[in-house]
Design a protein around this motif. Structure first.
Motif, PDB file in Angstrom:
ATOM      1  N   ARG A 172       0.734  -1.119   0.151  1.00 10.53           N
ATOM      2  CA  ARG A 172       0.077  -0.002   0.088  1.00 10.53           C
ATOM      3  C   ARG A 172       0.779   1.333   0.060  1.00 10.53           C
ATOM      4  N   VAL A 173       0.162   2.330  -0.489  1.00 11.39           N
ATOM      5  CA  VAL A 173       1.023   3.575  -0.354  1.00 11.39           C
ATOM      6  C   VAL A 173       0.084   4.772   0.105  1.00 11.39           C
ATOM      7  N   VAL A 174       0.560   5.551   0.866  1.00 14.31           N
ATOM      8  CA  VAL A 174      -0.193   6.765   1.301  1.00 14.31           C
ATOM      9  C   VAL A 174       0.759   7.960   0.864  1.00 14.31           C
ATOM     10  N   LEU A 175       0.118   9.001   0.290  1.00 20.53           N
ATOM     11  CA  LEU A 175       0.946  10.113   0.017  1.00 20.53           C
ATOM     12  C   LEU A 175       0.252  11.136   0.817  1.00 20.53           C
ATOM     13  N   GLY A 176       1.325  12.104   0.703  1.00 16.47           N
ATOM     14  CA  GLY A 176       1.043  13.602   1.701  1.00 16.47           C
ATOM     15  C   GLY A 176       1.666  14.665   0.707  1.00 16.47           C
ATOM     16  N   HIS A 177       1.122  15.752   0.766  1.00 18.58           N
ATOM     17  CA  HIS A 177       1.985  16.972   0.158  1.00 18.58           C
ATOM     18  C   HIS A 177       1.225  18.141   0.960  1.00 18.58           C
ATOM     19  N   ASN A 178       2.037  19.213   0.878  1.00 13.65           N
ATOM     20  CA  ASN A 178       1.689  20.421   1.493  1.00 13.65           C
ATOM     21  C   ASN A 178       1.225  21.455   0.523  1.00 13.65           C
ATOM     22  N   HIS A 179       0.366  22.308   1.047  1.00 10.22           N
ATOM     23  CA  HIS A 179       0.067  23.705   0.408  1.00 10.22           C
ATOM     24  C   HIS A 179       0.626  24.737   0.957  1.00 10.22           C
ATOM     25  N   PRO A 180       1.691  25.479   0.409  1.00  8.15           N
ATOM     26  CA  PRO A 180       2.234  26.429   1.045  1.00  8.15           C
ATOM     27  C   PRO A 180       1.411  27.703   1.355  1.00  8.15           C
ATOM     28  N   SER A 181       0.312  27.613   0.487  1.00  8.84           N
ATOM     29  CA  SER A 181      -0.733  28.986   0.836  1.00  8.84           C
ATOM     30  C   SER A 181      -1.518  28.566   2.226  1.00  8.84           C
ATOM     31  N   GLY A 182      -1.330  27.678   2.806  1.00 14.86           N
ATOM     32  CA  GLY A 182      -2.120  27.226   4.235  1.00 14.86           C
ATOM     33  C   GLY A 182      -3.353  26.593   4.054  1.00 14.86           C
ATOM     34  N   ASN A 183      -4.058  26.708   2.877  1.00 19.40           N
ATOM     35  CA  ASN A 183      -5.138  26.218   2.597  1.00 19.40           C
ATOM     36  C   ASN A 183      -5.147  24.547   2.104  1.00 19.40           C
ATOM     37  N   PRO A 184      -5.420  23.772   2.756  1.00 25.10           N
ATOM     38  CA  PRO A 184      -5.478  22.225   2.712  1.00 25.10           C
ATOM     39  C   PRO A 184      -6.434  21.814   1.659  1.00 25.10           C
ATOM     40  N   VAL A 185      -7.234  22.490   1.147  1.00 22.50           N
ATOM     41  CA  VAL A 185      -8.429  21.886   0.285  1.00 22.50           C
ATOM     42  C   VAL A 185      -7.856  21.523  -1.208  1.00 22.50           C
ATOM     43  N   GLU A 207      -2.420  -0.719  -3.175  1.00 18.94           N
ATOM     44  CA  GLU A 207      -3.545   0.166  -3.024  1.00 18.94           C
ATOM     45  C   GLU A 207      -3.021   1.633  -2.309  1.00 18.94           C
ATOM     46  N   LEU A 208      -3.678   2.537  -3.171  1.00 21.07           N
ATOM     47  CA  LEU A 208      -3.481   4.062  -2.506  1.00 21.07           C
ATOM     48  C   LEU A 208      -4.361   3.874  -1.317  1.00 21.07           C
ATOM     49  N   LEU A 209      -3.936   4.014  -0.225  1.00 21.65           N
ATOM     50  CA  LEU A 209      -4.549   3.948   0.776  1.00 21.65           C
ATOM     51  C   LEU A 209      -5.125   5.444   1.259  1.00 21.65           C
ATOM     52  N   ASP A 210      -4.307   6.413   1.004  1.00 27.90           N
ATOM     53  CA  ASP A 210      -4.962   7.941   1.325  1.00 27.90           C
ATOM     54  C   ASP A 210      -3.823   8.934   0.436  1.00 27.90           C
ATOM     55  N   HIS A 211      -4.487  10.081   0.376  1.00 27.79           N
ATOM     56  CA  HIS A 211      -3.685  11.148  -0.032  1.00 27.79           C
ATOM     57  C   HIS A 211      -4.127  12.576   0.918  1.00 27.79           C
ATOM     58  N   ILE A 212      -3.002  12.842   1.689  1.00 28.21           N
ATOM     59  CA  ILE A 212      -3.245  13.901   2.532  1.00 28.21           C
ATOM     60  C   ILE A 212      -2.496  15.253   2.393  1.00 28.21           C
ATOM     61  N   ILE A 213      -3.400  16.120   2.297  1.00 30.70           N
ATOM     62  CA  ILE A 213      -2.890  17.427   1.955  1.00 30.70           C
ATOM     63  C   ILE A 213      -2.945  18.307   3.168  1.00 30.70           C
ATOM     64  N   THR A 214      -1.872  19.001   3.578  1.00 29.14           N
ATOM     65  CA  THR A 214      -1.639  19.752   4.678  1.00 29.14           C
ATOM     66  C   THR A 214      -1.569  21.340   4.578  1.00 29.14           C
ATOM     67  N   GLY A 215      -2.313  22.069   5.274  1.00 30.78           N
ATOM     68  CA  GLY A 215      -2.019  23.665   5.334  1.00 30.78           C
ATOM     69  C   GLY A 215      -1.050  23.930   6.602  1.00 30.78           C
ATOM     70  N   GLU A 216      -1.445  25.058   6.991  1.00 33.19           N
ATOM     71  CA  GLU A 216      -0.606  25.599   8.090  1.00 33.19           C
ATOM     72  C   GLU A 216      -0.888  24.869   9.516  1.00 33.19           C
ATOM     73  N   THR A 217      -2.249  24.724   9.641  1.00 29.68           N
ATOM     74  CA  THR A 217      -2.763  24.214  10.847  1.00 29.68           C
ATOM     75  C   THR A 217      -3.510  23.145  10.672  1.00 29.68           C
ATOM     76  N   LYS A 218      -4.067  22.690   9.435  1.00 27.62           N
ATOM     77  CA  LYS A 218      -5.235  21.883   8.981  1.00 27.62           C
ATOM     78  C   LYS A 218      -4.657  20.776   7.958  1.00 27.62           C
ATOM     79  N   TYR A 219      -5.422  19.803   7.933  1.00 25.65           N
ATOM     80  CA  TYR A 219      -5.219  18.832   6.767  1.00 25.65           C
ATOM     81  C   TYR A 219      -6.211  18.295   6.158  1.00 25.65           C
ATOM     82  N   PHE A 220      -6.344  17.864   5.038  1.00 21.83           N
ATOM     83  CA  PHE A 220      -7.381  17.254   4.342  1.00 21.83           C
ATOM     84  C   PHE A 220      -7.139  15.741   3.849  1.00 21.83           C
TER      85      PHE A 220
END
Length: 229
Positions: A172-185, A207-220
């Motif tokens: 399985r794979v989980v991806l994560g990446h950041n949005h430097p704007s701070g908005n994780p949408v 399997e792609l288990l999840d893809h998590i996008i992060t902002g400054e204080t929140k994640y999606f």
């Protein structure tokens, strides 16, 4: 005494190094593998003949493993240095065989991983795409930053993700990446990229288990938000 042929005088297709490159190490005999390790023979024997002589003297690989440096030196062409190298090779092979795949914790939930990613990625001014490679128990067997993009776009391709996944036999794979704007949408390109990765993984049985996008204080989490099922 009849002179032994040099290995170079034999057909190149029969050279053990060339056969390994062409067919892979699993298709080589014990004699060929030992010849590659020995590198060259003696004045009386080419390296394949020397390897054959050693294996006939020690009828099983277990007996060869138990041979002392002094016993290995009985063969013409094997001095102390080469005998020591053989013993080191045997011990290193044993340690590799006993080695366990490293684990770096277990993915417990998107919440915990999202919080971890916020902490790790919040200060970056460019998008970083991180991949967590998991076994069937969701234990992390590797973590890699695969791409660093511009402020607005990460230049990524699924083949880079799955090349690594196949190399280490990840389930399985989980991806994560950041949005430097701070908005994780997620952006539309984020959603399209995720779908491409999911489809590629489905074809490969990873399997792609999840893809998590992060902002400054929140994640999606795309799994929590039902973009991934």
């Amino acid at each position: 005494m009849e002179k032994s042929l040099l290995l170079q005088e034999l057909p190149e297709s029969s050279w053990p190094r060339e056969r390994l490159l062409r067919a892979g190490e699993k298709h080589l005999s014990d004699q060929e593998l030992l010849a590659i390790i020995l590198r060259n023979g003696s004045r009386q024997q080419n390296v394949m003949e020397l390897a054959g002589t050693i294996l006939r003297t020690f009828p099983s690989l277990y007996e060869l493993k138990q041979a002392t440096v002094q016993e290995l030196q009985q063969f013409k062409g094997i001095g102390e240095t080469r005998a020591v190298e053989l013993k080191a090779m045997m011990e290193f092979g044993y340690r590799i065989n006993c080695a366990l795949q490293p684990k770096m914790g277990r993915i417990q939930s998107s919440l915990l991983l999202g919080q971890q990613l916020i902490s790790e990625l919040k200060d970056y001014q460019q998008e970083h795409l991180v991949a967590y490679f998991l076994n069937t128990k969701n234990e992390i067997i590797s973590q890699k930053t695969l791409f660093i993009g511009s402020l607005n776009q990460s230049i990524a391709h699924p083949r880079e993700i799955f090349r690594e996944a196949v190399r280490i036999s990840a389930a399985r794979v989980v991806l994560g990446h950041n949005h430097p704007s701070g908005n994780p949408v997620p952006s539309q390109s984020d959603l399209e990229f995720t779908e491409r990765v999911r489809e590629c993984g489905e074809m490969m049985g990873i399997e792609l288990l999840d893809h998590i996008i992060t902002g400054e204080t929140k994640y999606f989490s795309l799994r929590e938000e039902k973009y991934l099922k």
